[in-house]
Scaffold this motif. Sequence first.
Motif, PDB file in Angstrom:
ATOM      1  N   SER A 137      -5.097   1.302   0.431  1.00 55.00           N
ATOM      2  CA  SER A 137      -5.193  -0.069  -0.058  1.00 55.00           C
ATOM      3  C   SER A 137      -3.955  -0.404  -0.880  1.00 55.00           C
ATOM      4  CB  SER A 137      -6.459  -0.245  -0.919  1.00 55.00           C
ATOM      5  OG  SER A 137      -7.614   0.088  -0.175  1.00 55.00           O
ATOM      6  N   ASP A 191      -8.875  -1.588  -4.312  1.00 55.53           N
ATOM      7  CA  ASP A 191     -10.284  -1.343  -4.023  1.00 55.53           C
ATOM      8  C   ASP A 191     -10.971  -0.537  -5.127  1.00 55.53           C
ATOM      9  OD1 ASP A 191      -9.007   1.011  -3.665  1.00 55.53           O
ATOM     10  OD2 ASP A 191      -9.719   1.384  -1.620  1.00 55.53           O
ATOM     11  N   ASP A 247       0.818  -1.201   0.000  1.00 53.58           N
ATOM     12  CA  ASP A 247       0.000   0.000   0.000  1.00 53.58           C
ATOM     13  C   ASP A 247       0.860   1.263   0.000  1.00 53.58           C
ATOM     14  OD1 ASP A 247       1.096  -0.277   2.459  1.00 53.58           O
ATOM     15  OD2 ASP A 247      -0.781  -0.120   3.589  1.00 53.58           O
TER      16      ASP A 247
END
Length: 1266
Positions: A376, A399, A351
Amino acid sequence: MRNLKLLKSLQSSGLEGPGSPQCLAVRADTGSLLVASHYSITEYDPRTGQVVSEASLTAEGFLPEDGSGVVVGLQDLAELESACLATAGGDVVLFNLNTCQETIIMMTKDFEPITEVGIHQDDFGEGKFITVGWGKKETQFHGSEGKQAAQRKIQEVQPAAPWDDRRPRVTWRGDGQLFAVSAVCLQTGARKVRVWNREGVLQATSEPINGLEQALCWKPSGSLIASTQRHPNKHSVVFMEKNGLLHGDFTLPFSKDQAKDMTAGEDKQVNTCIQLWMVGNYHWYLKQSLDFGRDSEKVPVCVCWDPERPLRLHVVTRSWTSITYDWACTTERSPGLDATDNANVAVIDGDKILVTTFRQHVVPPPMCSFELQLASPVNQVTFLCQPQRTNQLAALTSDGQISIYSQDSAEQAKKTADGFRTMSRPPVLQKTFRVTALQKEPLSLRQLLWLQDEVFVGVSSGLLPTMSTLLLLCPAQDADDTLTVRSEVEVDGVVIGMVHSIQTGTVALQLEDGRIRKLLWDCPELSVEDWRDSSGCSINFPVPCVQTALCSISGEECLLGLTDRSHLYAGDTELASNISSFAICNDFLLITTHSHTCRCLQLSTLSVKGLQVALASDGSQNDETLRRVERGSRIVTVVPQDTRVILQMPRGNLETVHHRALVLAQLRKWLDSLRFREAFECMRKLRINLNLIYDHSPKVFLENIETFITQLDSINHINLFLTELKEEDTTSSMYPRPEGSPVQTQPVSGQKKVDVVCDALRSTLESMDPNKFFLSILTAHVKKTVPELEIALQKVHELRENPPQAPGAVSAEEALKYLLFLVNVNDLYEHSLGTYDFDLVLMVAEKSQKDPKEYLPFLNMLKSLEPNYQRYTIDKHLKRYRKALHHLSKCGKEHFPEALQLVKEQKLYNEALRLYTADSAQYKALSCAYAQHLVEQQQAEQAGLLLWRCGEPASALQAFAGSLSWRNAICVAQQMPLPPDQLALLARDLAEKLTEQRRYSEAALLLDQYAKDCEEAILALITGAVWEEALRLIYIHNRQDITETNLKPALLEAVSNQTSFLEAQTATFTRHKTRLAVVREQKEKARLDMLDEDGPDCPDAELYSEASSVMTGSKYSHSNSRISSRSSKNRRKAERKKLSLKEGSPLEDKALMYALGEIITAVDKMREEVHGLLKALVLFQFDKQAEKLQLAYEEALHMVEVAVPEVWPENLQNTQAPLTGPNSTANSIMASFQQQQSPAASQQAAEVMTPPKMRNGVKWKLSVLA
């Protein structure tokens, strides 16, 4: 610093089967998938979505019909065209991992047992560590843990976790020599890993590891064994060596709760993902995270890598959905071409995005310039493809959101509170978009490009597996944080690559079969068309490429592609086949090769064919496009408008190189735009020869010298430039100009380059500020081809006498110290002495390291001398003898003996004669000395002239007599005058010497006119065959008696001699000509025989006519290594010695031709002599003898004239090429090369191969005898 980029994904939901998948394997020959479930094994082709075959596992009783069976292994056997499946019950087992006996059974591919051993062994294995027993444990060194490690109690090993399935796992090393087994120990209940060889012999056992789980895999390179370990607060991937010891680990990015949920069981809704990790520089990066959501039916149950295609991942979910991902390694770099681009490179690590700005600093991974933390895991990174804004980047996360980062618009503070300056600020998050068009599957949007402000284009799966959909994403009108599809277009084919050109705005697509398409995105609706060249032909890649880039080659836009097999293509043309990486920067193509080189080629000056030729060549010595690099280097990025190329080594560390082609191109730009300071700093730092500043454009430099000085504004830099000046033109030697660039001509002034630059700089410096640039002015004087040390010293002396008052001016002491740095102290001392300025000499001596005892006595002695003699002494000490003689000539007559001695020692006769008047005694003495010197040099005639004019007739007469200059000797004798008897004696002596040199006419003149001896004069003329002059003297002196006694017998004897000579020459000529024909016939026969052996296309056939003993069977050698020649005459003599007339000698044919040419020349020279003899014979009525002589000579002339075309035919050529071929030896080839390089040999060959010229225009025949 590479990321994993998804090229394509293939999803198929057409597979349905009983139960749920348990094991997955890939057939290497067909690429189909083998899926094993509780009930059957199914072969499925994901490309067509069809079931190829299916076999039941319950019908034969391998698995129970109630679905409780477990498949623990599945392997494709390509040789048997079958699959090997292992069940938990021990059936069809290649390695029985979970029988009741807890044993390992080694079997052949035909399932014949080889050996059987127990899994659990008490012994460590053959690789057991040896303890040498040096001291007790308490006294041994324990490293950083200290001595407390000796008292620390060994912790008990915890048993395996409750969710462990307790089944053994097996993994093989890539070479098949070793395999590892992970099993739960019966005593401790914890897992242990044991390493076995292929004979079933235990090699090593792992150390006790708490929380070790069932996952097991041997790294493809064979160096480490990977497994997973559960800690109380983290979940890690651990690595073990083959000896069982731990060797590194990395932590999975899960929290404690997430890790438990992952393995809690099938009845829970869990969030399942697949993570792809890569290692670089001993750091593990999370490159991709595939989130499959919380739906249990979409959870992947089988994952495996393709055995044939690297980076192809196969996934099968619980709902029998098959997904195939094709990945490629790529470097995400900013696409800018101007100096505002920071040469950003983004690396995905879970991330986080690790961004390094290589324009400001080179930070080795895993460190970076700054980190961008996202909510994310990141799947893709793209930079904005817009000029002046290429530092902005966008990240697509797992995401489905796109985060925009850009530089802070606020002005950067020059210094922080602690005094440090901020070089670059990290980009900040500007906006986050949600993409509504994304499907629920992971990575449904790939190949993301950021074209303009908030305008993106990406690729998603099409309606059919063989199609793709291009999506143009823009912000929604009703929601600023949402990206919607403004336009889309279906492409007939799977798009695996998409690239954008920031210069032209072109977007090129590559399909999986290599086809190239152009995307028209700046229209209201997206459209795709074929990629065509300037002639309208469609262009496609022959094979798919994993890396593409747009560039302009000779003005035409072209797509470059690099395959996974290292082939580089420009459209459908293959450029090279050993390329490991490439990058486009401005007008340059940079590549690295598997031969460990880095090439940099300028695209605007090359065509596609030129690129092929350049990449195929090895490069010359001064080829600026080629440089060696470390093995395995790959290009990370190139800093735009700079000279830096960032390379990454296989281990992961970085290296910055300044490629010579980029450096020279940037320097040429700076010099063309008169940015001398930037060019100078770059050249000084990278050790480029500073002569290039002038050599690049001499005229422009000379016209802008003041600009050059103003920009550098440093005395040290100007001095450095001056000291590096050389006469060499660096643009033609060290740094050749690119092809097609205009050639700068040197200014035609007759002066040398160094002198021109030094004079121009000096005059400009003196006009600007002579006090400030005084040291540079001195350097300009000293660095000339003939150093002007006296002028420089005089300037220093003037500076000492009149020190300047301007601030910053240089003192005389500093200037002198600087001169001593530039020039050797002894040279400077001597030049200062040559100025005759003792103050300057003392100033130089004081600043040097000389001992005053060395120079003070000498200087004091010089000061005591008369000025002219003082300068003479100084010049003689400095070996300036001409100046010394000039000063000594002014010192008076008392010093003339010293001057005469100096003239004799240094041979300065001509200079000395100019210093004295012709009527002086000194002039006469110098002339006598000069004459003596000329006599010693075998130039007695010139010596006589000097002696005659200075009034020394006796010596002059002796010199003229010695040189046989009889006319001058007679003149001097008449001037003296000599008595008649001595004059007659002198004439007889001179006549005797002239007769010895066959100068009969001159000897007869002396005897007749000065010795008064007509008889001796007539006899001399008869001896010399000067018949007509002899008759004249006979009749003048009325000595007809000599006609009968001497003249007629001499005529008859001359006829006999001439006739005999012609007969001998004719016979010799005939014999040599006949032998030459035989030799040529033998060589031609040998050449034809060689052609029959080697075939008609033998490349050396024309050279065999020049072959030596190889062809003719000669026993003689070519070697002339013992011949040492000191003069051209000796060299010609040595070359003629090789032309031996012995039969079978190597160069017999040439020797014969040379001998024939000599005979022709000798016969032709007899024309005048025969003509005079014939006239004398006719006068005295010797007609028969005259007719016989005339006929014989005419026949001889006709014979040689007719033979010339035969001996020297028109097609005869002198082959100068070295003799080579299959039958040549090292000695014969070397002799041929030496003969080719020898000027004497070339001259000799030219003489032999050229027929002599005959003087047919000379009339010699008498018509009265015809």
